[in-house]
Design an enzyme around this catalytic site. Structure first.
Site, mmCIF file in Angstrom:
data_model
loop_
_atom_site.group_PDB
_atom_site.id
_atom_site.type_symbol
_atom_site.label_atom_id
_atom_site.label_comp_id
_atom_site.label_asym_id
_atom_site.label_seq_id
_atom_site.Cartn_x
_atom_site.Cartn_y
_atom_site.Cartn_z
ATOM 1 N N LYS A 72 0.877 -1.163 0.000
ATOM 2 C CA LYS A 72 0.000 0.000 0.000
ATOM 3 C C LYS A 72 0.914 1.212 0.000
ATOM 4 O O LYS A 72 1.548 1.541 1.008
ATOM 5 C CB LYS A 72 -0.930 0.011 1.220
ATOM 6 C CG LYS A 72 -2.048 1.033 1.040
ATOM 7 C CD LYS A 72 -2.872 1.247 2.292
ATOM 8 C CE LYS A 72 -2.337 2.431 3.040
ATOM 9 N NZ LYS A 72 -3.247 2.980 4.037
ATOM 10 N N GLY A 113 -7.419 9.427 9.548
ATOM 11 C CA GLY A 113 -7.683 9.572 10.976
ATOM 12 C C GLY A 113 -8.685 10.660 11.334
ATOM 13 O O GLY A 113 -8.899 10.930 12.510
ATOM 14 N N ALA A 117 -9.162 5.554 4.122
ATOM 15 C CA ALA A 117 -9.009 6.662 5.075
ATOM 16 C C ALA A 117 -10.222 7.578 5.162
ATOM 17 O O ALA A 117 -10.851 7.904 4.158
ATOM 18 C CB ALA A 117 -7.782 7.507 4.766
ATOM 19 N N GLY A 118 -10.514 7.981 6.383
ATOM 20 C CA GLY A 118 -11.499 9.029 6.633
ATOM 21 C C GLY A 118 -12.843 8.573 7.153
ATOM 22 O O GLY A 118 -13.652 9.385 7.584
ATOM 23 N N ASN A 129 -8.861 2.128 9.596
ATOM 24 C CA ASN A 129 -8.114 1.752 10.793
ATOM 25 C C ASN A 129 -8.674 2.469 12.018
ATOM 26 O O ASN A 129 -9.291 1.862 12.889
ATOM 27 C CB ASN A 129 -6.620 2.076 10.591
ATOM 28 C CG ASN A 129 -5.744 1.580 11.724
ATOM 29 O OD1 ASN A 129 -6.225 1.177 12.782
ATOM 30 N ND2 ASN A 129 -4.457 1.587 11.543
ATOM 31 N N THR A 130 -8.530 3.802 12.038
ATOM 32 C CA THR A 130 -8.899 4.556 13.229
ATOM 33 C C THR A 130 -10.372 4.410 13.604
ATOM 34 O O THR A 130 -10.701 4.361 14.795
ATOM 35 C CB THR A 130 -8.548 6.046 13.034
ATOM 36 O OG1 THR A 130 -7.228 6.118 12.499
ATOM 37 C CG2 THR A 130 -8.587 6.805 14.348
#
Lengths: 70, 265
Positions: free
Chosen positions: B107, B168, B194-195, B216-217
């Site tokens: 990635k 994040g 992301a986001g 992830n977050t």
């Protein structure tokens, strides 16, 4: 007594025996060669070659592995 | 048992010849502890799990390798180049990651700005070209710009990963039109990365027709990461199913659902 040379491992100065191989360096640091990837002076050294590469004064060694990330 | 999603025919996600069962991919960073991480990954149903390349801690009392907690036989490890600000750094990290010996997928992230973590698209393209040449399967983290996405595909990337919003941030899908356009124009899989903040974000993202989503977050920083991982699994499936079902047209005036005829005098 073996002569010591100064090398930088993961950004830390270390005194290692002159002529020690990368495999011996890993053993001294108690690291499993199967669990790390070794970069010696910006060149990746594959596992089978770790016993063939000897460290010299001023060498830069990076030992990396996988950590949590996104 | 027949579940709703099985009533719609879907093909599995395939990236450069490799097929994955889940369209949800998850990261391994920022978890309160490793036990929570492993249970969250399990609950997410994700097969692709991202990891980062970092220095080994020379103080062996602090074991940090994520591989002590992940079984590479059960998950597909996708190494990232997170934290790299130049093409040269990203290439270096990708090579180190491949040497770990799991696969040749990466990635690719080349970050251009510390505050927003927006990608440096010039560095990204440069690194992508080199890594593709070296046989890597490159999944390129990029912004929602169509032209960059097209160039990444031309460069030979295996998948293009536009962001939903900054890494994040948890702001959700800010630009559905651009992400839809990228999906419509590209031939390689488009995976939004992301986001995402909560399950509805994942659902709306998948409803755009993209091939997958990586987060992830949103899971790791939830109050209960394992429960949120479960919610994300359902939301990803729901969003995909809704996309395949095809939504009703939008109308700006109401239309009654019940007959207007047959009313009493």
């Amino acid at each position: 007594m073996k002569q010591l040379v100064e090398v930088v491992v993961n950004g830390e100065r270390k005194q290692l025996a002159q002529g020690a191989t990368l495999l011996e360096v890993l053993a001294e640091l108690e690291l499993d060669p199967r669990a790390v990837v070794v970069e010696h002076n910006r060149r990746i050294v594959r596992r089978p070659g770790l016993g063939d590469v000897k460290v010299a004064a001023g060498d830069a060694i990076e030992l990396v592995h996988f950590v949590g990330g996104g | 048992m027949t579940t709703a999603v099985e009533t719609v025919l879907d093909t599995p996600l395939t990236i450069d010849g490799r097929t994955f069962q889940s369209r949800l991919m998850v990261g391994t960073g920022k978890y309160p502890d490793m036990d929570t991480m492993t249970r969250a990954i399990e609950a997410s149903g994700a097969e692709v799990v991202t990891v980062a390349v970092r220095r080994v801690n020379l103080d062996r009392s602090k074991e940090t390798s994520v591989l002590h907690f992940l079984d590479p036989k059960r998950v597909f490890l996708l190494a990232n180049t997170a934290g790299c600000y130049t093409a040269a750094d990203a290439i270096r990290y990708a090579r180190l990651a491949r040497e770990a010996g799991f696969n040749d997928f990466v990635k690719l992230e080349v970050i251009g700005d510390e505050e927003t973590l927006m990608p440096d698209v010039q560095g990204l393209l440069e690194a992508a070209k080199v890594l593709v040449q070296e046989g890597f399967k490159v999944l390129a983290y990029t912004n929602e710009d169509l032209v960059t996405a097209l160039r990444l595909e031309d460069a030979g990337c295996a998948a293009v990963m536009p962001l939903a919003s900054p890494i994040g941030s948890g702001l959700g899908l800010l630009n559905p039109l651009s992400v839809r356009t990228i999906k419509r124009r590209l031939h390689v899989p488009v995976i939004v990365d992301a986001g995402v903040g909560t399950a509805s974000d994942a659902c709306v993202t998948m409803e755009q027709g993209v091939d997958g989503i990586l987060m992830n977050t949103a899971i790791a920083a939830a109050q209960d990461p394992v429960a949120m991982a479960h919610a994300m699994r359902l939301a990803t499936i729901a969003g995909r199913a809704a996309y395949l079902a095809g939504r009703m047209p939008r109308r700006e005036i109401a239309m009654p659902s019940s007959p207007t005829r047959g009313m009493l005098d």
